[in-house]
Design an enzyme around this catalytic site. Sequence first.
Site, short mmCIF file in Angstrom:
data_model
loop_
_atom_site.label_atom_id
_atom_site.label_comp_id
_atom_site.label_asym_id
_atom_site.label_seq_id
_atom_site.Cartn_x
_atom_site.Cartn_y
_atom_site.Cartn_z
N SER A 156 0.85 -1.19 0.00
CA SER A 156 0.00 0.00 0.00
C SER A 156 0.88 1.23 0.00
O SER A 156 1.94 1.24 0.64
CB SER A 156 -0.87 0.00 1.25
OG SER A 156 -1.54 1.23 1.37
N TYR A 179 -1.62 -1.28 10.74
CA TYR A 179 -1.68 -1.71 9.33
C TYR A 179 -0.61 -1.05 8.46
O TYR A 179 0.12 -1.74 7.74
CB TYR A 179 -3.08 -1.40 8.78
CG TYR A 179 -3.23 -1.62 7.29
CD1 TYR A 179 -3.39 -2.90 6.78
CD2 TYR A 179 -3.20 -0.55 6.40
CE1 TYR A 179 -3.52 -3.12 5.42
CE2 TYR A 179 -3.35 -0.76 5.03
CZ TYR A 179 -3.51 -2.04 4.55
OH TYR A 179 -3.64 -2.25 3.21
P1 NAP Z 1 -10.52 -7.72 1.84
O1 NAP Z 1 -11.70 -7.68 0.93
O2 NAP Z 1 -10.74 -7.57 3.31
O3 NAP Z 1 -9.72 -9.07 1.54
C1 NAP Z 1 -8.70 -9.55 2.37
C2 NAP Z 1 -8.52 -11.02 2.11
O4 NAP Z 1 -7.46 -11.52 2.94
C3 NAP Z 1 -9.78 -11.84 2.47
O5 NAP Z 1 -9.96 -12.84 1.51
C4 NAP Z 1 -9.41 -12.46 3.81
O6 NAP Z 1 -10.07 -13.68 4.09
C5 NAP Z 1 -7.93 -12.70 3.56
N1 NAP Z 1 -7.18 -13.05 4.76
C6 NAP Z 1 -7.08 -12.37 5.91
N2 NAP Z 1 -6.32 -13.05 6.79
C7 NAP Z 1 -5.94 -14.21 6.17
C8 NAP Z 1 -5.16 -15.32 6.53
N3 NAP Z 1 -4.61 -15.44 7.75
N4 NAP Z 1 -4.94 -16.30 5.61
C9 NAP Z 1 -5.49 -16.22 4.40
N5 NAP Z 1 -6.28 -15.20 3.99
C10 NAP Z 1 -6.49 -14.20 4.87
O7 NAP Z 1 -9.46 -6.59 1.49
P2 NAP Z 1 -8.85 -6.04 0.11
O8 NAP Z 1 -9.03 -4.56 0.12
O9 NAP Z 1 -9.33 -6.84 -1.05
O10 NAP Z 1 -7.30 -6.30 0.37
C11 NAP Z 1 -6.48 -7.05 -0.52
C12 NAP Z 1 -5.07 -6.51 -0.41
O11 NAP Z 1 -5.01 -5.17 -0.93
C13 NAP Z 1 -4.51 -6.44 1.01
O12 NAP Z 1 -3.15 -6.82 1.01
C14 NAP Z 1 -4.64 -4.96 1.35
O13 NAP Z 1 -3.74 -4.57 2.35
C15 NAP Z 1 -4.33 -4.35 0.00
N6 NAP Z 1 -4.76 -2.95 -0.17
C16 NAP Z 1 -6.09 -2.64 -0.26
C17 NAP Z 1 -6.47 -1.32 -0.47
C18 NAP Z 1 -7.92 -0.93 -0.64
O14 NAP Z 1 -8.18 0.27 -0.89
N7 NAP Z 1 -8.86 -1.86 -0.51
C19 NAP Z 1 -5.49 -0.31 -0.58
C20 NAP Z 1 -4.16 -0.65 -0.45
C21 NAP Z 1 -3.80 -1.98 -0.27
P3 NAP Z 1 -11.45 -13.75 4.94
O15 NAP Z 1 -12.57 -13.46 3.98
O16 NAP Z 1 -11.47 -15.15 5.45
O17 NAP Z 1 -11.37 -12.71 6.03
#
Ligand code: NAP
Length: 255
Positions: A156, A179
């Site tokens: 990020s 985070y």
């Molecule tokens: P999200 O919808 O909350 O997805 C997160 C995923 O990680 C879910 O599938 C969750 O599974 C899984 N997870 C959490 N702990 C885990 C574990 N111990 N083992 C395996 N899977 C696990 O969030 P997202 O926004 O799509 O995030 C995806 C990536 O993008 C992350 O690395 C996040 O930091 C990054 N990111 C997102 C944004 C944004 O604006 N959304 C911005 C910058 C970076 P469960 O469904 O079981 O909880």
Amino acid sequence: METIESTSKTQPIALVTGANKGLGQQVVKELVAHGYLVLLGSRNFDNGKKAAEEIGDGANPIQLDVTDAQSIHRAVERITAEFGRLDLLVNNAAIAQSGDYSSVAEVLEASKASVASLDEIRTIFETNVLGVLAVTQAMLPLIRLSDSGRILNVSSALGSLTLNSDVSFPYRTFFGATYSASKTALNAMTLALAIELEETGIKVRAASPSFTATAMNDFQGTDSVEVGVKALVLAALDTDSSTGSFTGPDGSLPW
Ligand code: NAP
């Protein structure tokens, strides 16, 4: 009849962690559209199965909790047996908090370095930093067997020390000890691995999506997953540019 194994001799194989929803599921969808056979990692197998069914052929669910050594071991054994190599690992799984909060504002408040819970910091780092390293170390022997091995760590811009040092960076008030600091540590791991693997040809990258509406931010992100995922897909498919890159929606990001 062509089996998964026989198809995969010519088809690139990818593993995406935390892919049962959000950006991870969209990464799988895009990789499948680019001709990949993708293992869709999910800590809850049934959620992953459902997500893979939504995508269709090319997406194959695999149980994978990045904080569980046995789960990682079983995933390595399955990929070894079925494919014998891994071309692309996308370390996407992450958590933003582990407390009982009722709003994003509360999460941000609790992330401040002066008050952040040490237990919460440990839990977040366990998934976002050590979980990534554990999966990467376990998968590396399979990645070394690929002709185009790549590791993409989903990071990020919030983790960039350079951006957060700049008073004009609009998100710098979000820079806390939980985070965002975990993404800074993830960036360090990315660079360390990129340097170590420089001579192998394996490309190790970090990339940040744009601010995307997902469960992680209570769907307050401004972009759809289709838009947010673009920088991740570009970095994941990049077999050519130098290893050790950190990129976002507008190109290169400072570490
Ligand atoms: P999200 O919808 O909350 O997805 C997160 C995923 O990680 C879910 O599938 C969750 O599974 C899984 N997870 C959490 N702990 C885990 C574990 N111990 N083992 C395996 N899977 C696990 O969030 P997202 O926004 O799509 O995030 C995806 C990536 O993008 C992350 O690395 C996040 O930091 C990054 N990111 C997102 C944004 C944004 O604006 N959304 C911005 C910058 C970076 P469960 O469904 O079981 O909880």
